[in-house]
Design an enzyme around this catalytic site. Structure first.
Site, PDB file in Angstrom:
ATOM      1  N   ARG A  96      34.356  47.243  40.335  1.00  8.45           N
ATOM      2  CA  ARG A  96      34.458  47.075  41.721  1.00  8.45           C
ATOM      3  C   ARG A  96      35.543  47.972  42.295  1.00  8.45           C
ATOM      4  O   ARG A  96      36.788  48.486  41.339  1.00  8.45           O
ATOM      5  CB  ARG A  96      35.143  45.532  41.967  1.00  8.45           C
ATOM      6  N   LEU A  97      35.997  48.031  43.115  1.00 14.15           N
ATOM      7  CA  LEU A  97      36.983  48.395  43.745  1.00 14.15           C
ATOM      8  C   LEU A  97      38.407  47.786  44.259  1.00 14.15           C
ATOM      9  O   LEU A  97      38.268  46.777  44.099  1.00 14.15           O
ATOM     10  CB  LEU A  97      36.670  49.000  45.578  1.00 14.15           C
TER      11      LEU A  97
END
Length: 225
Positions: A66-67
């Site tokens: 994920r970011l």
């Protein structure tokens, strides 16, 4: 590439690490790419490693698909909009199409630091607790090399049901690391918040080293925290 943490939560993130050698950095990049290729990972993500102080060895910690909150420091030193790139890759674009193949990614420019401004109080023992209220004043700093990601505004009433993070103050400097630290300290001094207690004073104390020489400030951070 490095961070200061409290109770396993990051408060300050820095890129690139001022103490990591180019050889170790290359080893970490190779290891991350090898892991991603082995599992056929095809999106934005973060591979985390722990490095010995003497760089004798390193260990894999985890991969986050994920970011992450600290993606801002990577954006500042590379000039790459990671959110936009992630969306385009999800839409079918190749890294080559985006100019993000391994040999095309620009070398880091200067240093970037992200400071997490949290709504909190701290007692004499150093124990931090979430704070809340209504923002009577909210004036983030502005100027060259400064970026503030936030949801805050004057009149906003905070909620106890969410994380205490109020703003991410990101500073970027093309000079040495010590200059970036000083820029961060000045930006914190210009950040005006009233109505809600924050950790701005605590962050200022972390960065208050006007006599810094080279990487000494980072060494002190590691020794003290």
């Amino acid at each position: 590439e490095c961070s200061l943490q409290r109770r396993n939560q990051k408060l300050v993130e820095v890129a690139p690490s001022p103490t990591l050698s180019s050889g170790m950095r290359q080893q970490l990049l190779d290891a991350a790419l090898n892991l991603a290729e082995r599992v056929q990972y095809r999106s934005l993500g973060t591979f985390e490693f722990l490095v010995d102080a003497d760089e004798a060895r390193f260990a894999f910690i985890e991969a986050n698909p994920r970011l992450q909150v600290e993606h801002t420091v990577t954006e500042e030193i590379t000039g790459v909009d990671l959110v936009q790139a992630q969306l385009k890759v999800a839409g079918g674009a190749r890294l080559e199409d985006l100019g993000l193949s391994r040999n095309a990614i620009p070398a880091p420019q200067g240093y970037a630091m992200q400071l997490r401004v949290n709504m909190e109080t701290m007692d004499a023992s150093g124990e931090a607790r979430p704070a809340g209220g209504t923002l009577a004043t909210f004036e983030p700093p502005t100027g060259p090399g400064l970026r503030v990601d936030t949801f805050g505004y004057r009149g906003y009433r905070t909620s106890p049901h969410y994380d205490s993070l109020l703003a991410k103050l990101i500073v970027h400097g093309r000079g040495d690391y010590a200059a970036t630290v000083r820029r961060g300290y000045r930006a914190l001094c210009q950040f005006r918040v009233a109505g809600v207690d924050t950790n701005i004073g605590f962050l200022q104390n972390l960065l208050r080293r006007d006599e810094v020489r080279d990487n000494d400030i980072y060494t002190r951070f590691v020794d003290d925290h």
